[in-house]
Design an enzyme around this catalytic site. Structure first.
Site, mmCIF file in Angstrom:
data_model
loop_
_atom_site.group_PDB
_atom_site.id
_atom_site.type_symbol
_atom_site.label_atom_id
_atom_site.label_comp_id
_atom_site.label_asym_id
_atom_site.label_seq_id
_atom_site.Cartn_x
_atom_site.Cartn_y
_atom_site.Cartn_z
ATOM 1 N N ASP A 1 43.033 38.830 84.557
ATOM 2 C CA ASP A 1 42.964 39.972 84.201
ATOM 3 C C ASP A 1 44.282 40.632 83.569
ATOM 4 O O ASP A 1 45.435 40.484 83.961
ATOM 5 C CB ASP A 1 42.579 41.028 85.396
ATOM 6 C CG ASP A 1 41.243 40.830 85.642
ATOM 7 O OD1 ASP A 1 40.689 39.719 85.231
ATOM 8 O OD2 ASP A 1 40.699 41.345 86.583
ATOM 9 N N HIS B 1 42.588 40.293 93.352
ATOM 10 C CA HIS B 1 41.430 40.641 93.327
ATOM 11 C C HIS B 1 40.346 39.955 93.976
ATOM 12 O O HIS B 1 39.893 38.855 93.498
ATOM 13 C CB HIS B 1 40.898 41.721 92.098
ATOM 14 C CG HIS B 1 42.170 42.869 91.824
ATOM 15 N ND1 HIS B 1 42.076 43.443 90.445
ATOM 16 C CD2 HIS B 1 42.710 43.623 92.706
ATOM 17 C CE1 HIS B 1 43.077 44.405 90.578
ATOM 18 N NE2 HIS B 1 43.256 44.651 92.140
ATOM 19 N N HIS C 1 34.696 37.386 81.202
ATOM 20 C CA HIS C 1 34.793 38.538 82.166
ATOM 21 C C HIS C 1 34.606 39.719 81.592
ATOM 22 O O HIS C 1 35.190 40.706 81.547
ATOM 23 C CB HIS C 1 36.598 38.752 82.424
ATOM 24 C CG HIS C 1 36.778 39.506 83.482
ATOM 25 N ND1 HIS C 1 36.995 40.802 83.327
ATOM 26 C CD2 HIS C 1 36.946 39.287 84.853
ATOM 27 C CE1 HIS C 1 37.437 41.473 84.610
ATOM 28 N NE2 HIS C 1 37.384 40.284 85.654
ATOM 29 N N HIS D 1 44.885 36.244 90.195
ATOM 30 C CA HIS D 1 45.510 37.353 91.011
ATOM 31 C C HIS D 1 44.502 37.616 92.295
ATOM 32 O O HIS D 1 43.473 37.123 92.454
ATOM 33 C CB HIS D 1 45.537 38.572 90.163
ATOM 34 C CG HIS D 1 44.476 39.139 89.597
ATOM 35 N ND1 HIS D 1 43.619 38.275 88.458
ATOM 36 C CD2 HIS D 1 43.551 40.120 89.799
ATOM 37 C CE1 HIS D 1 42.500 38.998 88.346
ATOM 38 N NE2 HIS D 1 42.574 40.093 89.126
ATOM 39 N N ASP E 1 36.946 39.874 93.251
ATOM 40 C CA ASP E 1 36.286 39.145 92.223
ATOM 41 C C ASP E 1 36.828 37.790 91.793
ATOM 42 O O ASP E 1 36.240 36.940 90.769
ATOM 43 C CB ASP E 1 35.595 40.022 91.062
ATOM 44 C CG ASP E 1 36.868 40.518 90.221
ATOM 45 O OD1 ASP E 1 38.001 40.799 90.890
ATOM 46 O OD2 ASP E 1 36.637 40.669 89.032
ATOM 47 N N HIS E 2 37.847 37.510 91.951
ATOM 48 C CA HIS E 2 38.675 36.060 91.662
ATOM 49 C C HIS E 2 38.983 35.440 92.527
ATOM 50 O O HIS E 2 39.609 34.280 92.499
ATOM 51 C CB HIS E 2 39.881 36.657 90.699
ATOM 52 C CG HIS E 2 39.621 37.397 89.469
ATOM 53 N ND1 HIS E 2 39.725 36.770 88.190
ATOM 54 C CD2 HIS E 2 39.434 38.442 89.215
ATOM 55 C CE1 HIS E 2 39.452 37.530 87.158
ATOM 56 N NE2 HIS E 2 39.388 38.716 87.817
ATOM 57 N N HIS F 1 48.620 43.816 84.880
ATOM 58 C CA HIS F 1 47.362 44.326 85.493
ATOM 59 C C HIS F 1 47.883 45.178 86.857
ATOM 60 O O HIS F 1 48.858 45.280 86.907
ATOM 61 C CB HIS F 1 46.518 43.173 86.032
ATOM 62 C CG HIS F 1 44.934 43.542 86.246
ATOM 63 N ND1 HIS F 1 44.304 44.180 85.537
ATOM 64 C CD2 HIS F 1 44.351 43.279 87.564
ATOM 65 C CE1 HIS F 1 43.122 44.175 86.277
ATOM 66 N NE2 HIS F 1 43.209 43.784 87.415
#
Length: 321
Positions: free
Chosen positions: A212, A65, A271, A63, A67-68, A142
């Site tokens: 997530d 976001h 995570h 996805h 941090d990914h 999510h």
């Protein structure tokens, strides 16, 4: 058959001991590997893990976001500067393709290799990456569209029917070797056809790597024939109750109850919120998980390595230092 190296196991932000999300999945039969997520700093982790960007065949982004995915473009640029020329497949939300294209335009980035971009929404059907590796996306729940990826390794093994040869009196040695190589042989004035003595065996392992997700049950169908689930366990249930539903993450209890219900044989949790990364926090995650799940499970740390063999057995082969 599949080898896993955790390159980042923290949620949201990196910490002194954990980077943000990234996971390398390697075909244990050769050097081909897949990267699932690429948080900021992933290319440094790849160097430390002694993985080569030349043998990377696909990058999957769960996805959008940061941090990914914030480490993705730097990684692509470095691969180009290291003289990569082979095409690279990217399976990700379409916004990732748009981000790459705009960033390339604004920063004068020119990649010397082609990108084969597949919209993750089109990857809900199985995508064949190589003769041995395939991948399939599964929608999750999510704050933004998020996905899990089934990674399937399938191999064909040829096995010589030695019992039949023994019964015929065919001596071990060159005759057996020739048949194994697919060559017909002459024995006692008759022709023995290689195909009559070769047994074809299929070996298949299936691992699911989740992004997530606050509804593990969405993976129920995908997990029916999976030997391993790698899933976020951002909080304990007590902390999730305090935080509320806004972040849309899973607790250890949620994942454990789902895994137990599905009779999943192997779990790896990752995570983790920074509040759960010290020894007490990890112990709390472990105790909560054990309360609701009786199978084989691990809490991942950066640089932990695991192997999933052809019988579906998971083992930890390298622990983080």
């Amino acid at each position: 058959m599949l080898h896993f190296t955790f390159l980042g196991t923290s949620s949201g932000v990196p910490t002194l001991t954990r980077n943000v999300s990234a996971l390398a999945v390697r075909n244990s039969k050769n050097k081909d590997w897949i990267l699932v997520d690429a948080g900021e700093g992933t290319q440094h982790r790849i160097q430390q893990a002694k993985l080569s960007l030349q043998t990377l065949i696909a990058i999957c982004i769960t996805h959008v976001h940061g941090d990914h995915c914030y480490g993705l473009i730097g990684l692509l640029a470095s691969a180009g500067m290291n003289a990569r020329t082979a095409p690279l497949t990217i399976i990700a939300p379409k916004e990732i393709q748009q981000w790459i294209e705009v960033t390339a335009q604004l920063t004068d980035l020119h990649l010397p290799y082609p990108l084969n971009f597949i919209d993750v929404n089109d990857a809900t059907q199985i995508q064949q990456l190589t003769d041995e590796l395939s991948i399939q996306a599964h929608p999750l729940s999510h704050r933004v569209p998020s996905f899990a990826f089934s990674i399937i390794a399938q191999y064909t093994q040829k096995k010589l029917d030695t019992q039949a040869l023994i019964q015929l009196g065919v001596p071990k040695g060159k005759a057996w070797g020739d048949l194994q190589q697919g060559q017909d042989i002459q024995f006692n004035e008759q022709i023995l056809t290689a195909t009559d003595f070769i047994q074809i065996q299929m070996q298949r392992v299936h691992a699911i790597v989740g992004g997530d997700n606050d509804q593990p049950e969405l993976l129920a169908h995908a997990c029916e024939d999976a030997q391993l689930l790698i899933h976020e366990s951002t909080y304990t249930q007590a902390i999730l109750d305090k935080v509320g539903q806004g972040p849309m993450h899973s607790s250890a209890k949620m994942v454990a109850k789902f895994a137990q219900q599905q009779n999943l044989s192997n779990l790896i949790l990752t995570h983790f919120s920074p509040r759960h990364q010290d020894s007490l926090g990890q112990q709390a995650i472990t105790e909560e998980f054990r309360e609701f799940y009786q199978g084989n499970f691990y809490l991942a740390h950066d640089f932990d390595q695991f192997s999933l063999n052809e019988t579906g057995q998971l083992s930890k082969i390298v622990a983080s230092s």
